[in-house]
Design a protein around this motif. Structure first.
Motif, PDB file in Angstrom:
ATOM      1  N   ALA A 188     -30.175   4.158  10.540  1.00 15.18           N
ATOM      2  CA  ALA A 188     -31.077   5.311  10.650  1.00 15.18           C
ATOM      3  C   ALA A 188     -32.273   5.005  11.552  1.00 15.18           C
ATOM      4  CB  ALA A 188     -31.556   5.722   9.263  1.00 15.18           C
ATOM      5  N   TYR A 189     -32.740   3.764  11.494  1.00 14.38           N
ATOM      6  CA  TYR A 189     -33.864   3.346  12.336  1.00 14.38           C
ATOM      7  C   TYR A 189     -33.524   3.479  13.819  1.00 14.38           C
ATOM      8  CZ  TYR A 189     -37.148   0.065  14.568  1.00 14.38           C
ATOM      9  OH  TYR A 189     -38.071  -0.534  15.388  1.00 14.38           O
ATOM     10  N   ARG A 190     -32.239   3.291  14.156  1.00 12.82           N
ATOM     11  CA  ARG A 190     -31.806   3.360  15.555  1.00 12.82           C
ATOM     12  C   ARG A 190     -31.549   4.799  16.020  1.00 12.82           C
ATOM     13  NH1 ARG A 190     -33.601  -1.656  16.298  1.00 12.82           N
ATOM     14  NH2 ARG A 190     -32.515  -3.185  15.000  1.00 12.82           N
ATOM     15  N   LEU A 191     -31.713   5.768  15.149  1.00  7.95           N
ATOM     16  CA  LEU A 191     -31.462   7.165  15.532  1.00  7.95           C
ATOM     17  C   LEU A 191     -32.621   7.678  16.384  1.00  7.95           C
ATOM     18  CD1 LEU A 191     -30.005   8.739  12.247  1.00  7.95           C
ATOM     19  CD2 LEU A 191     -28.782   8.034  14.314  1.00  7.95           C
ATOM     20  N   GLN A 192     -32.510   7.429  17.677  1.00  9.06           N
ATOM     21  CA  GLN A 192     -33.534   7.814  18.640  1.00  9.06           C
ATOM     22  C   GLN A 192     -32.878   8.559  19.792  1.00  9.06           C
ATOM     23  OE1 GLN A 192     -36.692   7.403  18.002  1.00  9.06           O
ATOM     24  NE2 GLN A 192     -36.379   6.167  16.148  1.00  9.06           N
ATOM     25  N   PRO A 193     -33.661   9.328  20.559  1.00  2.00           N
ATOM     26  CA  PRO A 193     -33.093  10.028  21.724  1.00  2.00           C
ATOM     27  C   PRO A 193     -32.314   9.074  22.624  1.00  2.00           C
ATOM     28  CG  PRO A 193     -35.304  10.823  21.305  1.00  2.00           C
ATOM     29  CD  PRO A 193     -35.083   9.678  20.356  1.00  2.00           C
ATOM     30  N   GLY A 194     -31.155   9.529  23.058  1.00  2.00           N
ATOM     31  CA  GLY A 194     -30.281   8.710  23.890  1.00  2.00           C
ATOM     32  C   GLY A 194     -29.179   8.027  23.098  1.00  2.00           C
ATOM     33  N   LYS A 195     -29.324   7.933  21.788  1.00  2.00           N
ATOM     34  CA  LYS A 195     -28.316   7.327  20.923  1.00  2.00           C
ATOM     35  C   LYS A 195     -27.406   8.412  20.345  1.00  2.00           C
ATOM     36  CE  LYS A 195     -30.208   3.196  21.220  1.00  2.00           C
ATOM     37  NZ  LYS A 195     -29.543   2.060  21.897  1.00  2.00           N
ATOM     38  N   LEU A 196     -26.201   8.014  19.945  1.00  2.00           N
ATOM     39  CA  LEU A 196     -25.303   8.962  19.299  1.00  2.00           C
ATOM     40  C   LEU A 196     -25.756   9.228  17.873  1.00  2.00           C
ATOM     41  CD1 LEU A 196     -21.741   7.832  20.441  1.00  2.00           C
ATOM     42  CD2 LEU A 196     -22.913   9.961  21.032  1.00  2.00           C
ATOM     43  N   TYR A 197     -25.701  10.489  17.482  1.00  7.03           N
ATOM     44  CA  TYR A 197     -26.020  10.846  16.107  1.00  7.03           C
ATOM     45  C   TYR A 197     -24.896  10.362  15.194  1.00  7.03           C
ATOM     46  CZ  TYR A 197     -27.807  13.666  12.232  1.00  7.03           C
ATOM     47  OH  TYR A 197     -28.324  14.084  11.020  1.00  7.03           O
ATOM     48  N   GLY A 202     -40.132  15.213   3.112  1.00  2.96           N
ATOM     49  CA  GLY A 202     -39.526  16.523   2.915  1.00  2.96           C
ATOM     50  C   GLY A 202     -38.380  16.770   3.862  1.00  2.96           C
ATOM     51  N   GLY A 203     -38.533  16.318   5.121  1.00  2.00           N
ATOM     52  CA  GLY A 203     -37.469  16.605   6.062  1.00  2.00           C
ATOM     53  C   GLY A 203     -37.635  15.922   7.401  1.00  2.00           C
ATOM     54  N   ALA A 204     -36.789  16.349   8.355  1.00  2.00           N
ATOM     55  CA  ALA A 204     -36.790  15.819   9.710  1.00  2.00           C
ATOM     56  C   ALA A 204     -35.911  16.734  10.553  1.00  2.00           C
ATOM     57  CB  ALA A 204     -36.261  14.384   9.743  1.00  2.00           C
ATOM     58  N   MET A 205     -35.975  16.558  11.866  1.00  2.00           N
ATOM     59  CA  MET A 205     -35.112  17.321  12.769  1.00  2.00           C
ATOM     60  C   MET A 205     -34.489  16.401  13.804  1.00  2.00           C
ATOM     61  SD  MET A 205     -37.116  20.902  13.605  1.00  2.00           S
ATOM     62  CE  MET A 205     -37.231  22.231  12.372  1.00  2.00           C
ATOM     63  N   TYR A 206     -33.206  16.662  14.093  1.00  2.00           N
ATOM     64  CA  TYR A 206     -32.508  15.954  15.162  1.00  2.00           C
ATOM     65  C   TYR A 206     -31.827  17.005  16.040  1.00  2.00           C
ATOM     66  CZ  TYR A 206     -33.034  11.512  12.661  1.00  2.00           C
ATOM     67  OH  TYR A 206     -33.542  10.391  12.037  1.00  2.00           O
ATOM     68  N   LEU A 207     -32.198  17.043  17.303  1.00  2.00           N
ATOM     69  CA  LEU A 207     -31.529  17.918  18.267  1.00  2.00           C
ATOM     70  C   LEU A 207     -30.469  17.097  18.978  1.00  2.00           C
ATOM     71  CD1 LEU A 207     -31.372  20.656  19.787  1.00  2.00           C
ATOM     72  CD2 LEU A 207     -32.990  19.674  21.448  1.00  2.00           C
ATOM     73  N   ILE A 208     -29.220  17.545  18.902  1.00  2.00           N
ATOM     74  CA  ILE A 208     -28.129  16.769  19.508  1.00  2.00           C
ATOM     75  C   ILE A 208     -27.368  17.616  20.525  1.00  2.00           C
ATOM     76  CG2 ILE A 208     -27.879  15.288  17.495  1.00  2.00           C
ATOM     77  CD1 ILE A 208     -25.418  16.873  16.674  1.00  2.00           C
ATOM     78  N   ASP A 209     -26.842  16.925  21.541  1.00  2.00           N
ATOM     79  CA  ASP A 209     -26.059  17.568  22.593  1.00  2.00           C
ATOM     80  C   ASP A 209     -24.632  17.805  22.107  1.00  2.00           C
ATOM     81  OD1 ASP A 209     -25.515  18.658  25.036  1.00  2.00           O
ATOM     82  OD2 ASP A 209     -26.233  16.931  26.197  1.00  2.00           O
ATOM     83  N   ARG A 210     -23.852  18.434  22.955  1.00  2.00           N
ATOM     84  CA  ARG A 210     -22.469  18.765  22.580  1.00  2.00           C
ATOM     85  C   ARG A 210     -21.644  17.527  22.253  1.00  2.00           C
ATOM     86  NH1 ARG A 210     -23.536  22.586  26.736  1.00  2.00           N
ATOM     87  NH2 ARG A 210     -23.253  24.761  26.050  1.00  2.00           N
ATOM     88  N   GLY A 252     -22.830  14.864  20.842  1.00  2.00           N
ATOM     89  CA  GLY A 252     -23.422  14.157  19.718  1.00  2.00           C
ATOM     90  C   GLY A 252     -24.582  13.257  20.082  1.00  2.00           C
ATOM     91  N   THR A 253     -24.977  13.228  21.345  1.00  2.00           N
ATOM     92  CA  THR A 253     -26.114  12.413  21.757  1.00  2.00           C
ATOM     93  C   THR A 253     -27.416  13.054  21.279  1.00  2.00           C
ATOM     94  OG1 THR A 253     -24.957  11.649  23.732  1.00  2.00           O
ATOM     95  CG2 THR A 253     -27.352  11.419  23.717  1.00  2.00           C
ATOM     96  N   ILE A 254     -28.290  12.240  20.715  1.00  2.00           N
ATOM     97  CA  ILE A 254     -29.590  12.756  20.254  1.00  2.00           C
ATOM     98  C   ILE A 254     -30.460  13.065  21.466  1.00  2.00           C
ATOM     99  CG2 ILE A 254     -31.664  12.257  18.912  1.00  2.00           C
ATOM    100  CD1 ILE A 254     -29.964  10.299  17.251  1.00  2.00           C
ATOM    101  N   LEU A 255     -30.964  14.288  21.534  1.00  2.00           N
ATOM    102  CA  LEU A 255     -31.833  14.711  22.633  1.00  2.00           C
ATOM    103  C   LEU A 255     -33.301  14.643  22.257  1.00  2.00           C
ATOM    104  CD1 LEU A 255     -29.811  17.859  23.783  1.00  2.00           C
ATOM    105  CD2 LEU A 255     -29.798  15.572  24.811  1.00  2.00           C
ATOM    106  N   SER A 256     -33.599  14.861  20.971  1.00  2.24           N
ATOM    107  CA  SER A 256     -35.000  14.838  20.532  1.00  2.24           C
ATOM    108  C   SER A 256     -35.055  14.717  19.014  1.00  2.24           C
ATOM    109  CB  SER A 256     -35.721  16.122  20.969  1.00  2.24           C
ATOM    110  OG  SER A 256     -37.041  16.154  20.467  1.00  2.24           O
TER     111      SER A 256
END
Length: 431
Positions: free
Chosen positions: A287-296, A398-406, A408-412
């Motif tokens: 989970a720590y590695r879930l940053q933009p540019g990485k696969l969700y 409470g929460g978080a948001m992950y924007l991912i590309d088609r 599965g790459t994390i965009l933001s």
């Protein structure tokens, strides 16, 4: 060996499988009734807003309580006053539930003193005693000196004392808002400018205090590296979770926590093999590695038909916003509401929102979703059944948001609709 004997042995093995291997007895004393007579005892990491069971609640009688824990492995537990937790100002005492007896003493000023006769508990007590001697006892002497009412003017500047006195006596309902705001601005200034609060004598004391505490983190790490114990594995988990949320804090010093990752992989990964803490650390590190540019990541959720499905089946081929929220999280709901016009604008162009609510019951989610007017359907993470928040590194937030590309790459990982919209447009190839 005949068939009957084999069956008997198998049945015996089945009967013993799942039985508690660890039995821990807790005896507690309340040295105050200021916080009521009800305490909470539960595994560390439990969030009562989501998972709350009757067995967590322990009532004291005549200032005493007892509690028995049966579990499969030694695990880290916490104890605290329920009333303190409800007010949002509370302190947790921690202990390892192992084959042992634990004595807990709880005080009015939130201090919780714990003594364990277990092997791991004794190991940690040695570390605590060294910390007290080298750090906390000298710090307490300074704190008592600088907070002594009779010497306040010697250590704090007169303007600071005057401002704090005014702030504490503010009646916001009867004073002009401009006056209240002016006092708050001065308080904020002092909170952000530590040196401005103290006289030269007071500043010297605080510098002495800071020089003592500056060595605390290096000491802890060096001790943990030299004296590994089960508790150290929980320290590793805490360090990873702190790093995951580093961007929330101003001037966050990652160097205090990053060495624990190295320590774990170099020396601790095979310590106490088979313990569930290793899976928790692996999940937290992912989970720590879930940053933009990485696969969700992919994980199981309940869809709107109450079926368990991989989340990837709900985002496949879409630019998707994974919106982790909760009915009880005001900021989460504000961020979700702000995304409504963005969703409406791009929902027919390949954009979707996959919302997941972390709740104790379905009705709370449905009421909040209806009130906020979400145009998308929300999935339900009930009582943390699938560990969705843990797998996303959201902890007890409470929460978080992950924007991912088609693909599965994390965009933001932003929660700001204004920041997210241009990224969504670019991913959808919209000028």
């Amino acid at each position: 060996m005949n068939k009957k004997i084999i069956i008997t042995i198998l049945l015996a093995l089945v009967a013993t499988t799942g039985q508690a291997q660890v039995k821990c007895h807790v005896e507690g004393t309340l040295e105050t009734d200021a916080w009521g007579d009800e305490v909470i005892i539960c595994e560390a990491g439990t969030d009562l807003r989501v998972v709350d069971k009757p067995r967590f609640h322990v009532k004291a009688k005549d200032g005493h309580f007892s509690y028995d824990i049966e579990t499969d492995f030694p695990r880290l537990y916490v104890v605290f006053f329920l009333k303190q937790q409800e007010t949002g100002s509370w302190y947790q005492g921690k202990f390892l539930a192992e084959n042992c007896n634990v004595n807990v003493t709880m005080y009015k000023d939130k201090r919780i003193h714990i003594v364990s006769n277990g092997e791991e508990g004794r190991k940690h007590a040695v570390k605590d005693s060294i910390e007290d001697l080298r750090f906390w006892n000298p710090v307490e002497v300074i704190d008592n000196q600088i907070d002594d009412e009779s010497h306040r003017a010697e250590f704090y500047k007169a303007d600071f004392i005057s401002t704090i006195t005014k702030a504490r006596s503010l009646n916001v309902d009867s004073l002009p808002q401009t006056y209240v705001d002016s006092i708050r601005q001065v308080v904020d200034y002092y909170m952000q400018n530590k040196r401005a609060r103290y006289t030269d004598a007071g500043w010297q004391l605080m510098q002495r205090r800071d020089s003592i505490t500056a060595d605390l983190v290096p000491f802890r790490f060096a001790y943990d590296a030299e004296h590994p114990m089960l508790w150290t594995l929980y320290d590793v988990l805490d360090a990873i979770q702190a790093l995951k949320h580093a961007d929330v804090y101003v001037n966050f010093d990652k160097s205090q926590f990053e060495p624990y990752l190295t320590l774990y992989h170099d020396k601790l990964i095979n310590y106490y093999p088979g313990h569930p803490i290793h899976d928790q650390i692996a999940t937290a590190e992912t989970a720590y590695r879930l940053q933009p540019g990485k696969l969700y990541i992919d994980y199981t959720v309940r869809n709107i038909d109450d079926q368990l499905v991989p989340i990837s089946t709900l985002t496949k081929g879409k630019v998707a916003l994974i919106d982790l929220w909760a009915s009880w999280c005001g900021p989460c709901r504000s961020h979700s509401i702000a995304m409504i016009p963005v969703y409406e604008k791009y929902k027919d162009k390949g954009f979707t929102v996959v919302a997941i609510a972390r709740e104790r019951n379905r009705q709370a989610m449905e009421n909040a979703a209806k009130k906020d007017g979400y145009p998308w359907q929300s999935l339900l993470e009930l009582n943390d059944e699938n560990g969705v928040w843990r797998k996303n590194g959201a902890g007890n937030a409470g929460g978080a948001m992950y924007l991912i590309d088609r693909d599965g790459t994390i965009l933001s990982t932003s929660t700001d609709a204004e920041e997210l919209e241009p990224i969504i447009k670019k991913a959808l190839n919209i000028d």
